[in-house]
Design a protein around this motif. Structure first.
Motif, PDB file in Angstrom:
ATOM      1  N   VAL A   1       2.808  -6.517  -3.034  1.00 51.83           N
ATOM      2  CA  VAL A   1       2.665  -7.695  -3.900  1.00 51.83           C
ATOM      3  C   VAL A   1       1.674  -7.401  -5.018  1.00 51.83           C
ATOM      4  O   VAL A   1       1.886  -7.775  -6.175  1.00 51.83           O
ATOM      5  N   GLY A   2       0.586  -6.710  -4.666  1.00 47.38           N
ATOM      6  CA  GLY A   2      -0.390  -6.346  -5.683  1.00 47.38           C
ATOM      7  C   GLY A   2       0.203  -5.481  -6.781  1.00 47.38           C
ATOM      8  O   GLY A   2      -0.146  -5.625  -7.958  1.00 47.38           O
ATOM      9  N   MET A   3       1.119  -4.595  -6.405  1.00 49.87           N
ATOM     10  CA  MET A   3       1.780  -3.736  -7.390  1.00 49.87           C
ATOM     11  C   MET A   3       2.618  -4.536  -8.375  1.00 49.87           C
ATOM     12  O   MET A   3       2.867  -4.098  -9.498  1.00 49.87           O
ATOM     13  N   LEU A   4       3.074  -5.714  -7.978  1.00 51.62           N
ATOM     14  CA  LEU A   4       3.853  -6.565  -8.874  1.00 51.62           C
ATOM     15  C   LEU A   4       2.989  -7.233  -9.931  1.00 51.62           C
ATOM     16  O   LEU A   4       3.509  -7.786 -10.908  1.00 51.62           O
ATOM     17  N   ALA A   5       1.660  -7.202  -9.704  1.00 48.38           N
ATOM     18  CA  ALA A   5       0.739  -7.863 -10.634  1.00 48.38           C
ATOM     19  C   ALA A   5      -0.095  -6.875 -11.438  1.00 48.38           C
ATOM     20  O   ALA A   5      -0.348  -7.087 -12.627  1.00 48.38           O
ATOM     21  N   LYS A   6      -0.537  -5.798 -10.786  1.00 51.01           N
ATOM     22  CA  LYS A   6      -1.418  -4.852 -11.463  1.00 51.01           C
ATOM     23  C   LYS A   6      -1.392  -3.531 -10.712  1.00 51.01           C
ATOM     24  O   LYS A   6      -1.629  -3.504  -9.504  1.00 51.01           O
ATOM     25  N   TYR A   7      -1.137  -2.454 -11.406  1.00 56.90           N
ATOM     26  CA  TYR A   7      -1.011  -1.150 -10.759  1.00 56.90           C
ATOM     27  C   TYR A   7      -2.349  -0.626 -10.246  1.00 56.90           C
ATOM     28  O   TYR A   7      -2.394   0.379  -9.534  1.00 56.90           O
ATOM     29  N   LEU A   8      -3.432  -1.311 -10.569  1.00 55.64           N
ATOM     30  CA  LEU A   8      -4.756  -0.857 -10.182  1.00 55.64           C
ATOM     31  C   LEU A   8      -4.923  -0.789  -8.668  1.00 55.64           C
ATOM     32  O   LEU A   8      -5.784  -0.059  -8.165  1.00 55.64           O
ATOM     33  N   VAL A   9      -4.116  -1.532  -7.925  1.00 54.96           N
ATOM     34  CA  VAL A   9      -4.252  -1.525  -6.465  1.00 54.96           C
ATOM     35  C   VAL A   9      -4.016  -0.134  -5.886  1.00 54.96           C
ATOM     36  O   VAL A   9      -4.479   0.170  -4.780  1.00 54.96           O
ATOM     37  N   VAL A  10      -3.354   0.729  -6.621  1.00 55.83           N
ATOM     38  CA  VAL A  10      -3.154   2.112  -6.174  1.00 55.83           C
ATOM     39  C   VAL A  10      -4.507   2.807  -5.993  1.00 55.83           C
ATOM     40  O   VAL A  10      -4.685   3.608  -5.072  1.00 55.83           O
ATOM     41  N   LEU A  11      -5.469   2.490  -6.861  1.00 55.93           N
ATOM     42  CA  LEU A  11      -6.805   3.082  -6.721  1.00 55.93           C
ATOM     43  C   LEU A  11      -7.454   2.654  -5.406  1.00 55.93           C
ATOM     44  O   LEU A  11      -8.148   3.448  -4.761  1.00 55.93           O
ATOM     45  N   LEU A  12      -7.251   1.406  -5.015  1.00 53.57           N
ATOM     46  CA  LEU A  12      -7.798   0.947  -3.737  1.00 53.57           C
ATOM     47  C   LEU A  12      -7.183   1.720  -2.579  1.00 53.57           C
ATOM     48  O   LEU A  12      -7.892   2.132  -1.650  1.00 53.57           O
ATOM     49  N   VAL A  13      -5.879   1.922  -2.636  1.00 53.45           N
ATOM     50  CA  VAL A  13      -5.199   2.673  -1.575  1.00 53.45           C
ATOM     51  C   VAL A  13      -5.750   4.088  -1.498  1.00 53.45           C
ATOM     52  O   VAL A  13      -6.041   4.604  -0.403  1.00 53.45           O
ATOM     53  N   ILE A  14      -5.920   4.720  -2.654  1.00 57.39           N
ATOM     54  CA  ILE A  14      -6.481   6.075  -2.678  1.00 57.39           C
ATOM     55  C   ILE A  14      -7.877   6.084  -2.062  1.00 57.39           C
ATOM     56  O   ILE A  14      -8.220   6.951  -1.246  1.00 57.39           O
ATOM     57  N   GLY A  15      -8.704   5.121  -2.455  1.00 57.29           N
ATOM     58  CA  GLY A  15     -10.061   5.059  -1.947  1.00 57.29           C
ATOM     59  C   GLY A  15     -10.114   4.846  -0.443  1.00 57.29           C
ATOM     60  O   GLY A  15     -10.885   5.503   0.264  1.00 57.29           O
ATOM     61  N   LEU A  16      -9.280   3.939   0.067  1.00 54.88           N
ATOM     62  CA  LEU A  16      -9.293   3.649   1.500  1.00 54.88           C
ATOM     63  C   LEU A  16      -8.800   4.834   2.320  1.00 54.88           C
ATOM     64  O   LEU A  16      -9.383   5.163   3.369  1.00 54.88           O
ATOM     65  N   PHE A  17      -7.739   5.482   1.874  1.00 60.72           N
ATOM     66  CA  PHE A  17      -7.246   6.642   2.615  1.00 60.72           C
ATOM     67  C   PHE A  17      -8.255   7.791   2.561  1.00 60.72           C
ATOM     68  O   PHE A  17      -8.464   8.488   3.563  1.00 60.72           O
ATOM     69  N   ALA A  18      -8.893   7.980   1.411  1.00 67.23           N
ATOM     70  CA  ALA A  18      -9.927   9.011   1.322  1.00 67.23           C
ATOM     71  C   ALA A  18     -11.085   8.683   2.264  1.00 67.23           C
ATOM     72  O   ALA A  18     -11.624   9.570   2.937  1.00 67.23           O
ATOM     73  N   GLY A  19     -11.458   7.401   2.325  1.00 68.25           N
ATOM     74  CA  GLY A  19     -12.532   6.990   3.214  1.00 68.25           C
ATOM     75  C   GLY A  19     -12.210   7.254   4.670  1.00 68.25           C
ATOM     76  O   GLY A  19     -13.059   7.730   5.439  1.00 68.25           O
ATOM     77  N   LEU A  20     -10.962   6.957   5.063  1.00 63.35           N
ATOM     78  CA  LEU A  20     -10.560   7.196   6.457  1.00 63.35           C
ATOM     79  C   LEU A  20     -10.505   8.680   6.780  1.00 63.35           C
ATOM     80  O   LEU A  20     -10.866   9.109   7.877  1.00 63.35           O
ATOM     81  N   LEU A  21     -10.063   9.493   5.828  1.00 57.01           N
ATOM     82  CA  LEU A  21      -9.996  10.934   6.055  1.00 57.01           C
ATOM     83  C   LEU A  21     -11.390  11.554   6.135  1.00 57.01           C
ATOM     84  O   LEU A  21     -11.638  12.463   6.928  1.00 57.01           O
ATOM     85  N   ILE A  22     -12.302  11.028   5.317  1.00 55.76           N
ATOM     86  CA  ILE A  22     -13.645  11.617   5.273  1.00 55.76           C
ATOM     87  C   ILE A  22     -14.516  11.102   6.419  1.00 55.76           C
ATOM     88  O   ILE A  22     -15.198  11.880   7.101  1.00 55.76           O
ATOM     89  N   ALA A  23     -14.494   9.788   6.631  1.00 57.09           N
ATOM     90  CA  ALA A  23     -15.429   9.177   7.581  1.00 57.09           C
ATOM     91  C   ALA A  23     -14.774   8.703   8.863  1.00 57.09           C
ATOM     92  O   ALA A  23     -15.479   8.346   9.810  1.00 57.09           O
ATOM     93  N   GLY A  24     -13.438   8.674   8.895  1.00 59.88           N
ATOM     94  CA  GLY A  24     -12.755   8.194  10.088  1.00 59.88           C
ATOM     95  C   GLY A  24     -12.851   6.683  10.241  1.00 59.88           C
ATOM     96  O   GLY A  24     -13.405   5.999   9.375  1.00 59.88           O
ATOM     97  N   PRO A  25     -12.315   6.190  11.326  1.00 61.91           N
ATOM     98  CA  PRO A  25     -11.629   6.925  12.400  1.00 61.91           C
ATOM     99  C   PRO A  25     -10.233   7.361  11.970  1.00 61.91           C
ATOM    100  O   PRO A  25      -9.404   6.538  11.570  1.00 61.91           O
ATOM    101  N   ARG A  26      -9.980   8.671  12.042  1.00 68.81           N
ATOM    102  CA  ARG A  26      -8.702   9.198  11.573  1.00 68.81           C
ATOM    103  C   ARG A  26      -7.549   8.814  12.495  1.00 68.81           C
ATOM    104  O   ARG A  26      -6.381   8.914  12.102  1.00 68.81           O
TER     105      ARG A  26
END
Length: 503
Positions: free
Chosen positions: A176-201
């Motif tokens: 739904v966020g993608m239908l309003a603003k593509y910026l939500v992709v940055l949040l997805v990148i940040g969250l996945f990077a956070g999980l990979l770096i700090a876990g829990p993986r």
């Protein structure tokens, strides 16, 4: 493997439960904020982007060069339900912002915050600049703000409960966020990077993650297909918006982090960020913020792009902050900080003062960009109308209006009919696709550009007036041109006038 325990917690002990949701008190805060935004919604005038979205709502498409389709659709829905008024176009942003305040309280609850923490989170979020700015005007941020906060709440809940099915909800909200603003992709990148770096993986090892990804892609498919078919114009727009890396931009970005929530509430969101880093179960969200900051500084992105994660950190900070409130001096200090922050945020983002308070000679002139962007558009139309009425009467039937950018064209479209003005067009971004003058239009009144730009395409171009405004305006001093006799048919000429970018 049962769905609710699909990912066993082997790294940290999960919380056994959370406090009840004090929904009455939180809803009271939400309703108060929403009501305040609606009361102020009709003041000043349309913000420049709202003039564009209003016309885009009459020209619905699966995508636009500079935005996905949802905001244009919301514009269409609001004007259909409530009328073509300034108040009407701002109803949904106010409601969405009220919802975001409730989600902020849910974040505090998810992390063990009781009634006081939940109410404090909702009040603090309401008093922030990010929240008020998101709720006042119709803009992609109105949707983006609540999307970011909601995604983070769901991720926190996933980390607490290990209910892998939450990936489905996370994916749907991102879609739904993608239908309003593509910026939500940055949040997805940040969250996945956070999980990979700090876990829990472990939470990444689930079929529900793939299901969430699929849900998001299905919901966002129309805009992704439109982007692909049209050559991914969003990348061109992103390039236009991004700057270059430098010390000055990095310093400006850091200052922006302090401003986005508000100076008086900065200690609260910093406390929330520290709290996340100190808890391994939720450290990934703190890392996500750091990753996002580094990425945005590197690409020259705006400081405001972190406002969603800052709001989450603000809500998190309210959980430990409740302990401070046991002492009267701390309660007084917290109350003063919230009130002061709310006043400063309101002055910067919503029309609580007379518009003249942001004039060039005012002490507030440096913080009034958002306010001044809502002023002067009717005045611009009146000056164009004066030029139109000065034309010989036979010429008027063959006249079209040209706004060089979408705000100018949108203003002429909104206020022009009351003065008997003809249709307005613009070659800017997707306004270009909304149509061009007919072949019988041999006279053009153009605003927002100079004669050198249009003269090569017409037999004659002359300055008829210069725009003047009572308050600072981006069109101050720009000429109003009268151009006659296009040198080519409009279907051939129109593509040569097209331009893409910001102004």
């Amino acid at each position: 493997m049962p769905a609710t325990t699909a990912i066993p917690d082997t790294s940290a002990q999960a919380l056994t439960g959370i406090p009840r949701f004090h929904w009455r008190a939180v809803l009271g805060v939400s309703v108060a904020l929403t009501a305040g935004l609606l009361v102020l919604a009709g003041r000043y005038g349309y913000y420049m982007d709202e003039l564009y979205f209003r016309v885009a709502g009459r020209n619905l498409a699966w995508g636009y060069i500079d935005q996905p389709p949802l905001v244009a659709l919301l514009s269409r829905v609001q004007t259909f339900l409530f009328g073509d008024t300034l108040f009407a176009i701002r109803v949904i942003p106010a409601l969405l912002t009220g919802l975001s305040v409730c989600v902020a309280a849910l974040i505090a609850r998810e992390l063990g915050g009781g009634g006081r923490a939940q109410v404090l989170a909702s009040v603090a979020a309401s008093a922030s600049l990010a929240t008020m700015a998101a709720g006042h005007v119709l803009h992609p941020t109105a949707v983006d703000h609540v999307v970011w906060v909601t995604v983070c709440w769901l991720v926190i809940r996933l980390l607490r409960t290990r209910d892998a099915r939450l990936w489905l909800a996370i994916g749907a909200v991102v879609g739904v966020g993608m239908l309003a603003k593509y910026l939500v992709v940055l949040l997805v990148i940040g969250l996945f990077a956070g999980l990979l770096i700090a876990g829990p993986r472990q939470v990444l090892r689930s079929r529900y993650l793939l299901g969430g990804l699929a849900a998001g892609l299905v919901i966002a498919a129309p805009v992704l297909i439109w982007q692909g078919v049209n050559g991914w114009p969003q990348f061109s727009m992103a390039s236009e918006l991004s700057g270059s890396f430098g010390v000055d931009t990095a310093i400006g970005f850091v200052i922006g982090q302090l401003i986005m929530i508000g100076l008086f509430l900065t200690p609260l969101w910093v406390t929330g960020l520290v709290w996340l880093f100190r808890r391994p179960a939720y450290r990934s969200l703190g890392v996500a913020y750091v990753v996002l900051v580094v990425l945005l500084v590197a690409i020259g992105g705006f400081a405001r792009y972190t406002e969603g994660l800052l709001t989450v950190s603000l809500a998190v900070g309210c959980v430990p902050a409740v302990a401070w409130l046991k002492s009267l001096p701390w309660r007084v200090l917290m109350t003063v900080a919230i009130v002061a922050n709310a006043i400063l945020a309101a002055v910067m983002s919503v029309p609580v003062l007379p518009i003249d308070a942001y004039g060039a000679d005012s002490p507030l002139s440096g913080v009034g960009d958002a306010q001044l962007g809502q002023a002067g558009w009717d005045r611009l139309t009146d000056q164009v109308a004066d030029v139109y009425l000065s034309l010989p009467e036979p010429d008027r039937a063959h006249t079209a209006l040209l706004g060089w950018n979408y705000a100018e064209a949108g203003a002429l479209d909104r206020f022009g009919p009351a003065s008997g003005l003809p249709a307005a067009y613009s070659p800017h971004n997707s306004y270009y696709d909304f149509g061009f003058p007919g072949d019988d239009k041999t006279v053009v009144i153009a605003v927002g550009t100079d004669a050198a730009t249009l003269a090569p395409h017409f037999a004659q171009c002359a300055v008829a007036a210069s725009l003047k405004f009572d308050l600072p305006h981006l069109d101050e001093g720009k000429p109003v041109l009268v151009c006659r006799t296009p040198l080519e048919p409009w279907p051939t000429l129109w593509p040569k006038l097209r331009w893409v970018g910001t102004f």
